[in-house]
Enzyme design. Structure first.
Site, PDB file in Angstrom:
ATOM      1  N   LYS A 172       7.347  -7.559  -9.867  1.00  0.00           N
ATOM      2  CA  LYS A 172       6.693  -6.352 -10.387  1.00  0.00           C
ATOM      3  C   LYS A 172       6.197  -6.576 -11.817  1.00  0.00           C
ATOM      4  O   LYS A 172       5.102  -6.164 -12.178  1.00  0.00           O
ATOM      5  CB  LYS A 172       7.705  -5.211 -10.451  1.00  0.00           C
ATOM      6  CG  LYS A 172       7.888  -4.460  -9.198  1.00  0.00           C
ATOM      7  CD  LYS A 172       8.698  -3.218  -9.557  1.00  0.00           C
ATOM      8  CE  LYS A 172       9.169  -2.518  -8.331  1.00  0.00           C
ATOM      9  NZ  LYS A 172      10.021  -1.373  -8.670  1.00  0.00           N
ATOM     10  N   GLU A 209      21.518   1.888 -11.954  1.00  0.00           N
ATOM     11  CA  GLU A 209      21.744   2.335 -10.575  1.00  0.00           C
ATOM     12  C   GLU A 209      20.651   3.312 -10.158  1.00  0.00           C
ATOM     13  O   GLU A 209      20.427   4.333 -10.832  1.00  0.00           O
ATOM     14  CB  GLU A 209      23.119   3.008 -10.453  1.00  0.00           C
ATOM     15  CG  GLU A 209      23.590   3.005  -9.015  1.00  0.00           C
ATOM     16  CD  GLU A 209      24.775   3.936  -8.796  1.00  0.00           C
ATOM     17  OE1 GLU A 209      24.934   4.415  -7.677  1.00  0.00           O
ATOM     18  OE2 GLU A 209      25.515   4.167  -9.770  1.00  0.00           O
ATOM     19  N   ASP A 259       8.847   2.912  -9.621  1.00  0.00           N
ATOM     20  CA  ASP A 259       9.653   2.941  -8.400  1.00  0.00           C
ATOM     21  C   ASP A 259       8.708   2.952  -7.220  1.00  0.00           C
ATOM     22  O   ASP A 259       7.756   3.740  -7.182  1.00  0.00           O
ATOM     23  CB  ASP A 259      10.597   4.136  -8.351  1.00  0.00           C
ATOM     24  CG  ASP A 259      11.736   3.849  -7.375  1.00  0.00           C
ATOM     25  OD1 ASP A 259      12.489   2.881  -7.611  1.00  0.00           O
ATOM     26  OD2 ASP A 259      11.854   4.544  -6.352  1.00  0.00           O
ATOM     27  N   ASP A 282       4.868  -7.314   1.445  1.00  0.00           N
ATOM     28  CA  ASP A 282       3.439  -7.673   1.445  1.00  0.00           C
ATOM     29  C   ASP A 282       2.996  -8.469   2.681  1.00  0.00           C
ATOM     30  O   ASP A 282       1.913  -8.207   3.214  1.00  0.00           O
ATOM     31  CB  ASP A 282       3.066  -8.449   0.173  1.00  0.00           C
ATOM     32  CG  ASP A 282       2.894  -7.529  -1.029  1.00  0.00           C
ATOM     33  OD1 ASP A 282       2.767  -6.303  -0.827  1.00  0.00           O
ATOM     34  OD2 ASP A 282       2.883  -8.038  -2.161  1.00  0.00           O
TER      35      ASP A 282
HETATM   36  P1  IMP Z   1      12.036  -0.775  -6.238  1.00  0.00           P
HETATM   37  O1  IMP Z   1      10.932   0.045  -6.773  1.00  0.00           O
HETATM   38  O2  IMP Z   1      12.454  -1.840  -7.182  1.00  0.00           O
HETATM   39  O3  IMP Z   1      13.169   0.069  -5.735  1.00  0.00           O
HETATM   40  O4  IMP Z   1      11.402  -1.594  -5.010  1.00  0.00           O
HETATM   41  C1  IMP Z   1      11.730  -1.356  -3.708  1.00  0.00           C
HETATM   42  C2  IMP Z   1      11.394  -2.484  -2.795  1.00  0.00           C
HETATM   43  O5  IMP Z   1      10.088  -2.247  -2.304  1.00  0.00           O
HETATM   44  C3  IMP Z   1      11.385  -3.892  -3.352  1.00  0.00           C
HETATM   45  O6  IMP Z   1      12.617  -4.498  -3.236  1.00  0.00           O
HETATM   46  C4  IMP Z   1      10.381  -4.598  -2.464  1.00  0.00           C
HETATM   47  O7  IMP Z   1      11.000  -5.037  -1.289  1.00  0.00           O
HETATM   48  C5  IMP Z   1       9.438  -3.473  -2.095  1.00  0.00           C
HETATM   49  N1  IMP Z   1       8.237  -3.494  -2.926  1.00  0.00           N
HETATM   50  C6  IMP Z   1       8.032  -2.933  -4.141  1.00  0.00           C
HETATM   51  N2  IMP Z   1       6.785  -3.140  -4.546  1.00  0.00           N
HETATM   52  C7  IMP Z   1       6.175  -3.849  -3.568  1.00  0.00           C
HETATM   53  C8  IMP Z   1       4.871  -4.369  -3.414  1.00  0.00           C
HETATM   54  O8  IMP Z   1       3.982  -4.245  -4.274  1.00  0.00           O
HETATM   55  N3  IMP Z   1       4.652  -5.032  -2.270  1.00  0.00           N
HETATM   56  C9  IMP Z   1       5.582  -5.206  -1.293  1.00  0.00           C
HETATM   57  N4  IMP Z   1       6.801  -4.743  -1.388  1.00  0.00           N
HETATM   58  C10 IMP Z   1       7.103  -4.072  -2.523  1.00  0.00           C
END
Ligand code: IMP
Length: 197
Positions: free
Chosen positions: A12, A38, A67, A153
């Site tokens: 990210k 958390e 998020d 992705d």
């Molecule tokens: P969080 O926002 O860190 O809770 O992300 C949640 C999950 O969504 C991550 O662990 C990834 O598996 C997935 N994720 C977040 N952003 C992307 C993206 O741009 N492409 C694909 N999967 C994503």
């Protein structure tokens, strides 16, 4: 302008830095000792807010958090806020993808309709938070395709280009993605409010 980014996810961080190339983006991990934030919220907004507030409280600098989740129509919105731990608390990208494919096996094609949503929280003064949201619609493929991107992705087909997000270059993904759409709104806000100067 300098911004603290409350994310420990290097994938990210890379995308956000590329999208906000003219802004100095400092990952929180480069400013404080390692902390685990958390994500206890029930919504993307709550989780983005928890992360941005933690970064702001620790640094006092303008703080941004992202998020993100994948919402699949045929799975009643799952994995949603559980996207990072769909296959279990410590699941990796690969395990989560496998679980998603299993969950969709045997369901009609329409069940594979899905969108990515990205919610950005921005805090620049105590008690104030702004949210910016970006979404992109697509379909979950039957098999992973492509080597780029991260997370879901390789399974996310973006119909206007006929390719999965993992088949796009970083720059291509960053011109159409949920994250790009949310950050464009954030940038518009910075420009309008004069904060970026
Ligand atoms: P969080 O926002 O860190 O809770 O992300 C949640 C999950 O969504 C991550 O662990 C990834 O598996 C997935 N994720 C977040 N952003 C992307 C993206 O741009 N492409 C694909 N999967 C994503």
């Amino acid at each position: 302008m300098r911004l603290v980014l409350a994310s420990g996810n290097p994938d990210k961080v890379r995308e956000i830095k590329e999208i906000l190339a003219d802004i100095e983006v400092l990952p929180l991990s480069s400013l404080v000792d390692k902390i685990e934030i958390e994500e206890s919220g029930l919504t993307f907004r709550e989780n983005a807010y928890i992360k941005a507030r933690t970064a702001f409280e620790l640094t006092g600098l303008p703080s941004l958090a992202d998020d993100t989740g994948l919402v699949v129509y045929g799975l009643h919105g799952m994995p949603g806020v559980f996207s990072s731990r769909f296959a279990g608390e410590n699941a990796g990208y690969e395990e989560n993808r496998r679980k998603l494919l299993e969950a969709l096996r045997g369901l009609p094609h329409s069940a594979r309709r899905a969108y990515f949503i990205c919610v950005i929280a921005f805090i620049e003064k105590p008690g104030g938070v702004k949210f910016f949201e970006g979404k992109v619609e697509g379909f979950i493929t039957e098999k992973p395709r492509g080597q780029g991107g991260f997370g879901y992705d390789p399974l996310f087909l973006y119909p206007p280009l006929g390719r999965t997000f993992a088949e796009l270059s970083l720059r291509e993904k960053n011109r159409v993605s949920h994250r790009y759409r949310a950050l464009s709104k954030f940038r518009g806000y910075l420009n309008e409010s004069g904060i970026s100067r």
